[in-house]
Design a protein around this motif. Structure first.
Motif, short mmCIF file in Angstrom:
data_model
loop_
_atom_site.label_atom_id
_atom_site.label_comp_id
_atom_site.label_asym_id
_atom_site.label_seq_id
_atom_site.Cartn_x
_atom_site.Cartn_y
_atom_site.Cartn_z
N PHE A 397 28.82 37.10 38.26
CA PHE A 397 29.54 37.20 39.55
C PHE A 397 30.91 37.48 39.59
N LEU A 398 31.68 36.54 38.79
CA LEU A 398 33.10 36.72 38.84
C LEU A 398 33.53 38.34 38.23
N MET A 399 32.92 38.51 37.15
CA MET A 399 33.15 39.87 36.71
C MET A 399 33.06 41.06 37.94
N LEU A 400 31.80 40.92 38.62
CA LEU A 400 31.63 42.00 39.38
C LEU A 400 32.53 41.73 40.69
N LEU A 401 33.24 40.53 40.94
CA LEU A 401 34.22 40.48 42.00
C LEU A 401 35.41 41.04 41.44
N ILE A 402 35.84 40.81 40.27
CA ILE A 402 37.12 41.48 39.65
C ILE A 402 36.96 42.94 39.76
N LEU A 403 35.94 43.58 39.29
CA LEU A 403 35.57 45.00 39.21
C LEU A 403 35.84 45.65 40.77
N VAL A 404 34.98 44.89 41.94
CA VAL A 404 35.55 45.53 43.13
C VAL A 404 36.82 45.28 43.62
N ILE A 405 37.60 44.15 43.41
CA ILE A 405 38.99 44.04 43.64
C ILE A 405 39.82 45.04 42.82
N THR A 406 39.31 45.24 41.57
CA THR A 406 39.98 46.27 40.73
C THR A 406 40.19 47.65 41.41
N TRP A 407 38.84 48.02 41.78
CA TRP A 407 38.70 49.16 42.38
C TRP A 407 39.66 49.46 43.86
N ASN A 408 39.63 48.24 44.53
CA ASN A 408 40.53 48.20 45.69
C ASN A 408 41.83 48.48 45.35
N ASP A 409 42.39 47.89 44.27
CA ASP A 409 43.86 47.82 43.89
C ASP A 409 44.05 49.58 43.28
N ILE A 410 43.10 50.15 42.84
CA ILE A 410 43.34 51.50 42.04
C ILE A 410 43.45 52.40 43.74
N GLN A 411 42.40 52.10 44.42
CA GLN A 411 42.68 53.02 45.65
C GLN A 411 43.87 52.88 46.64
N ARG A 412 44.37 51.52 46.41
CA ARG A 412 45.61 51.15 47.07
C ARG A 412 46.99 51.80 46.39
N PHE A 413 46.78 51.81 45.17
CA PHE A 413 48.23 52.10 44.44
C PHE A 413 48.25 53.51 44.06
N PHE A 414 47.00 54.16 43.87
CA PHE A 414 47.04 55.48 43.28
C PHE A 414 46.45 56.65 44.09
N PHE A 415 45.74 56.06 45.14
CA PHE A 415 45.20 57.30 46.25
C PHE A 415 45.80 57.37 47.57
#
Length: 415
Positions: A397-415
């Motif tokens: 569950f924690l790994m899945l949560l990290i993936l979701v938050i990382t995707w949000n980070d990528i969208q926030r900083f690079f798109f």
């Protein structure tokens, strides 16, 4: 390069101190620590000192201390299996599990009975007779060319008292709080901490104070005929006088003189506030630095707990959380702003890591402490297989949560 190197050093230090806390107190309890690892995934570099292998791994997403008894032993020897043994002082010091021809010095036996857990003995028939050998408590097993030290019961994690195990687990997060305190202490001793004395700190370039030729270290005796006893007295008078001429009585080198200046007027939340372009005075003395480090560690801890509470109550959404990408970005920005900001940011990250790990969630240190509390209340441990399954699901569950938050980070900083 400084910013990139700063990211590597900051995250390396946070993980290193966390895992070092686990390692030190596990060893103090007598637990065999097989590996101390920074990072996850494939090994990049390793060396062995004493009983522990120290490893640097490829993926910079954490670390671990592998304690004997936490995971099933990877090498098992069953009755009827042929093995090789090497003795010193009538005790077995090496057990060859396979590739026996590569060890001609070993005595080959067919195991009748083996106990490497409590009794530390091996029984086998040799030349038609049953022999018994005692096994050295630090004997090595050799499997596929790799040496693995045996772990008798008294060296395993599960053999220790609840208090010893809880201390070894809690020591990781505790080390992060200690690291934060040290970083803040270093920052305070290096760059100084604000004081409330009626002296001028650093003078801003181009501000009213510089134009009036005020200098850092000047003591303010009066402002507009009002005696001042503290830095806060100066701030109060200046902030309430936007765009006005003020008369300062200054003491410099034991001489007093009068300096007139006109304050700047700044708009703060729709209200005009006076400024003269001076920072508060600072001190690099040990006592104030010690107080600053302790108080700031407590303040940051309180703020993080409040933030977690707001997340639970829905006042803060998941979209506002930052994962590895966001933290890397903020660390890069902190490094660009200078060492003082980087030290303070590193302290915040260390406290955050300590608090997050204490949350009562499976796979985290807090989750493991919950199971130890249950054991203390029940008087017996939870089934290891059930506990292992809970931690496995929690980790997934924690790994899945990290993936979701990382995707949000990528969208926030690079798109």
């Amino acid at each position: 390069m400084f910013e990139v190197l700063s990211i590597i050093l900051v995250f390396g230090a946070l993980v290193f101190f966390h895992e070092l806390g686990h390692l030190v107190f596990a060893k103090r309890a007598g637990i065999l620590c097989r590996e101390f690892a920074l990072g996850m995934g494939p090994k990049l570099f390793s060396f062995k000192k004493g009983e522990t292998t120290y490893t640097l791994r490829l993926l910079p997403i954490g670390g671990f201390v592998r304690m004997a008894g936490e995971d099933p032993e990877v090498v098992k020897i069953n009755p009827g299996q042929e093995i090789g043994i090497i003795l010193e002082n009538e005790k077995i010091v090496r057990i060859i599990v396979d590739q026996l021809r590569s060890h001609p010095q070993a005595e080959v036996i067919s195991v009748e009975r083996i106990d490497l857990d409590k009794k530390l003995l091996i029984e086998a028939y040799l030349d038609g007779e049953l022999h018994r050998w005692n096994v050295h408590p630090q004997a090595m097993m050799v499997s596929h060319g790799q040496e693995i030290q045996i772990a008798p019961w008294d060296r395993q994690f599960g053999s220790k008292t609840v208090r010893q195990r809880a201390t070894a687990i809690f020591a990781g997060p505790a080390a992060n709080f200690i690291l934060a305190f040290i970083l803040l202490m270093v920052m305070a001793l290096s760059y100084g901490t604000p004081t409330n004395l009626p002296y001028l700190g650093e003078i801003s370039k181009g501000g009213p104070a510089e134009r009036a030729e005020l200098k850092e270290g000047d003591r303010i005796l009066q402002v507009n005929n009002q005696a001042v006893q503290s830095w806060q007295d100066i701030v109060t008078i200046v902030s309430q006088s936007p765009g006005q001429e003020l008369t300062f009585i200054i003491e410099r080198n034991k001489e007093q003189f009068t300096v007139p200046l006109v304050t700047d007027s700044l708009d703060v939340e729709g209200k005009a506030v006076g400024k003269i372009g001076v920072y508060p005075p600072v001190t690099k003395e040990f006592g104030p630095s010690l107080n600053y480090a302790g108080e700031t560690t407590w303040q940051f801890s309180t703020l993080i707990f409040k933030g977690l509470g707001m997340l639970v109550t829905g006042k803060v959404s998941m979209d506002e959380l930052s994962g590895p990408v966001g933290i890397f970005n903020y660390t890069y920005e902190a490094a660009e702003r200078g060492m003082a900001i980087l030290l303070k940011w590193s302290a915040i990250l260390s406290i955050n890591l300590g608090i997050i790990n204490l949350l009562p969630l499976p796979a985290l240190d807090g989750g493991r402490l919950v199971f130890l509390m249950l054991e203390a209340v029940r008087g017996r441990p939870v089934d290891p297989q059930k506990e292992g399954m809970v931690h496995f699901l929690g980790f997934a569950f924690l790994m899945l949560l990290i993936l979701v938050i990382t995707w949000n980070d990528i969208q926030r900083f690079f798109f």
